[in-house]
Each structure stands twice: as C-alpha cells, then as structure tokens.
Enzyme design. Structure first.
Site, PDB file in Angstrom:
ATOM      1  N   LEU A  96      -9.027 -17.789  49.932  1.00 31.26           N
ATOM      2  CA  LEU A  96      -7.986 -16.954  49.344  1.00 31.26           C
ATOM      3  C   LEU A  96      -6.658 -17.092  50.061  1.00 31.26           C
ATOM      4  O   LEU A  96      -5.601 -16.907  49.472  1.00 31.26           O
ATOM      5  CB  LEU A  96      -8.408 -15.478  49.375  1.00 31.26           C
ATOM      6  CG  LEU A  96      -9.619 -15.067  48.532  1.00 31.26           C
ATOM      7  CD1 LEU A  96      -9.829 -13.571  48.646  1.00 31.26           C
ATOM      8  CD2 LEU A  96      -9.430 -15.466  47.074  1.00 31.26           C
ATOM      9  N   SER A  97      -6.711 -17.372  51.345  1.00 32.04           N
ATOM     10  CA  SER A  97      -5.478 -17.458  52.121  1.00 32.04           C
ATOM     11  C   SER A  97      -5.700 -18.384  53.302  1.00 32.04           C
ATOM     12  O   SER A  97      -6.824 -18.539  53.780  1.00 32.04           O
ATOM     13  CB  SER A  97      -5.062 -16.067  52.607  1.00 32.04           C
ATOM     14  OG  SER A  97      -3.790 -16.105  53.223  1.00 32.04           O
TER      15      SER A  97
END
Length: 326
Positions: A96-97
């Site tokens: 996600l990041s």
C-alpha cells in the site's frame, strides 16, 4: 535499549547515510546540484522507516527499530540506507505504501527544479521522507505541503517529520484533488502513479509552475501555462510507483500480449508504450507505432493538456502519433 546502544546505532546510521550519498552522487543522480546532495546527507532516512518489509523465500520479513536483538537493529538501519525502495505498509500481501528508491527520488527532485521560496505540493505523503528532503532544501517547512488519502499514512508521516525536526503541513485527502486551501503552488510532485493529469492540479498552480508525476512506467514533467493548459515530456528514466488511491481512480484493465512477438515484449521501451496506451490503442497498433519510430525511449514521448482534452504523443503534440488520455 540503553543510551550507549542508541549512540552506536546513530553512528552506524550516519556512516550508512554518507555511503548512500556517495553512491547516489557516483550515479550522477544529483545532477551536479550540491544542495540536494547536502539534503540527502542531512535528512535521516531511518527515522522515516522505523519498520519496513523485505521480501524473502518465506514471505515478507519485518525489520524494525525496536527489535531487542542488536544485530537485527543493525540490519534494519543498514537496510534503511540501501538504494532500494522499502515496503512500509502491506495489506493481504499487497503493498500500500513504500519509501521510494533514494536515487530515483534524487533524480525526480533535481528534475522538479525548485527555487528558493517555491511553494510545493507533494501528492503521496508516504513516510514523510520526501517532504523532509524538500523542506530541508527550501529551508522552510511551511513552503511544503504533503497529502495522502490514508489517515494512518498521514499520521505516521506527521510523527516521522516531527521526530526528524521538520514542521511540514500533512493533509489527509484525495491527492488528485490537490489541496486548494494551501494553493497556489509553484511545484507539484507526485510519488504515486496516476492514469492521467488531474485538472485540479493545474488550477492550483501559478503560471509557469512545474508538475512532476509518474505516469505509466515513466515520470512526466509538465510546464503549466494556466488552469487549462500544460505540456511536457517524460524523463528518460524508468519509474514504478504504487497507484494513487481515491474515488474514481480505477486502473485500466490488463493488456493482453496475444499476437505480439516475444522479442518486442522483452523491450522496456515497448512495455512503457504499452502502459501509456493501455485501454486506448490496440497492442498491435502500439507495436506498429513503436517499430516505425525505431524503438523510441521515454524522452521522446510527452503529454498535452489543452482545450478540455488531455493527450499523449510521440515526438510532436500535433503529429500523427497521438492518443487520448483519461
């Protein structure tokens, strides 16, 4: 962990940071700009990645600063200064990041061409490290604004920035909509991939502003004329970023390689064109264009926003090799 142990870890971090700066400098990524070299040498990346995940044969290994084993903490701090992207958030095995590869960050920041006093919007707060580099370079944290959709990401970015001594406004919101309350901006830089150029960004830019954003598997550099007009070309370097998340930002479907020669699919320059034309040109049309143009590199492509339309092009905005973007 005692004070003496902390001192040893900080000394190791300083040594690893200096080695990373030398490595990036040797690659020419600083572009001869001593101010960016100084920023990378001063901003402590390890404070922005108190934990990260490294892929291995048994899945992801979590490295973190609070591990009671000293050798494990040393692996964490050394890994924080490797010239690689670091996965910082996972969900069901999906990244996600991340903290981007430092040498790519350096190339993008140099290409952003910031000047003293510029107001900068960063789309994709991530760990806060890129915003800290910008704040260090500009000498004023209030000139930099960073935005991310995920409250967990923005909260951790705030904490990391504060721990490193940078007071940068961190906004929770849809990056494609910009941050109108902090506008106007002289520079916008995205650290997540987008399918097109958001019109909201141009409306929040001063005339002559520069926008740098990942698109397909490249980085597009645009000059903004006004709220409805911008144009620019891609940097020559490849870039792979996590897609922007938010309402209405669906990614186009996958491209079928059926009927395309294997030798063509192996070429990075063709895969870039395939990504840039996804959902618009048939892959065989894209292949024909690529072959006619003698396997063009990323720097021969560009994007224009004008007259209510956005389109990508090869060599010439008004030429025959052009196609619409979303």
């Amino acid at each position: 962990m005692g004070a003496q142990d902390d001192t040893g870890i900080e000394a190791l971090a300083a040594e690893a940071r200096a080695a990373l700066v030398r490595e990036i400098d040797a690659e020419g990524a600083f572009g001869g700009d001593p101010l960016w070299r100084e920023a990378f040498g001063a901003v402590p990346r390890h404070l922005f990645v108190p934990y990260y995940y490294v892929a291995g044969p048994r899945g992801y290994e979590r490295r973190w600063s609070g591990n009671p084993d000293r050798e494990a903490r040393e692996r964490w701090v050394r890994g924080a200064y490797e010239d690689v992207p670091l996965a910082t958030r996972l969900r069901d095995g999906e990244q996600l990041s991340s903290s981007s590869q430092p040498s790519l960050m350096a190339r993008m920041l140099v290409a952003l061409r910031v000047a003293d006093g510029d107001r900068v919007l960063e789309v994709g707060a991530g760990t806060g490290y890129n915003a800290a580099l910008l704040a260090h370079r500009l000498g004023d944290g209030d000139l930099v604004t960073t935005v991310d959709l995920e409250p967990e990401i923005t909260e951790s970015a705030r904490q990391h920035l504060a721990a490193a001594g940078y007071r940068v406004p961190v906004v929770t919101g849809d990056g494609a909509r910009g941050v109108p309350e902090r506008a106007p901006f002289d520079r916008i830089i995205a650290t997540c991939a987008l399918p097109t150029v958001p019109r909201a960004w141009l409306a929040q830019c001063r005339p002559g502003a520069r926008v740098l954003t990942p698109l397909a598997t490249g980085v597009l550099a645009l000059t903004v004329r006004d709220a409805g007009h911008a144009e620019g070309r891609f940097l020559p370097t490849a870039a792979f970023f996590v897609p922007l998340r938010g309402a209405g930002h669906a990614e186009p479907g996958p491209v079928s390689p059926a009927g395309l020669p294997g030798r063509v699919l192996e070429q990075d320059s063709f895969r870039f064109l395939l990504a840039l034309t996804r959902g618009v040109l048939d892959p065989r049309e894209a292949c024909a264009l690529w072959e006619r143009a003698d396997a063009p590199g990323r720097e021969r492509y560009g994007v224009t926003v004008a007259g209510g339309r956005t389109w990508a092009w090869l060599d010439d905005p008004a030429g025959p090799g052009a196609w619409p973007l979303p």
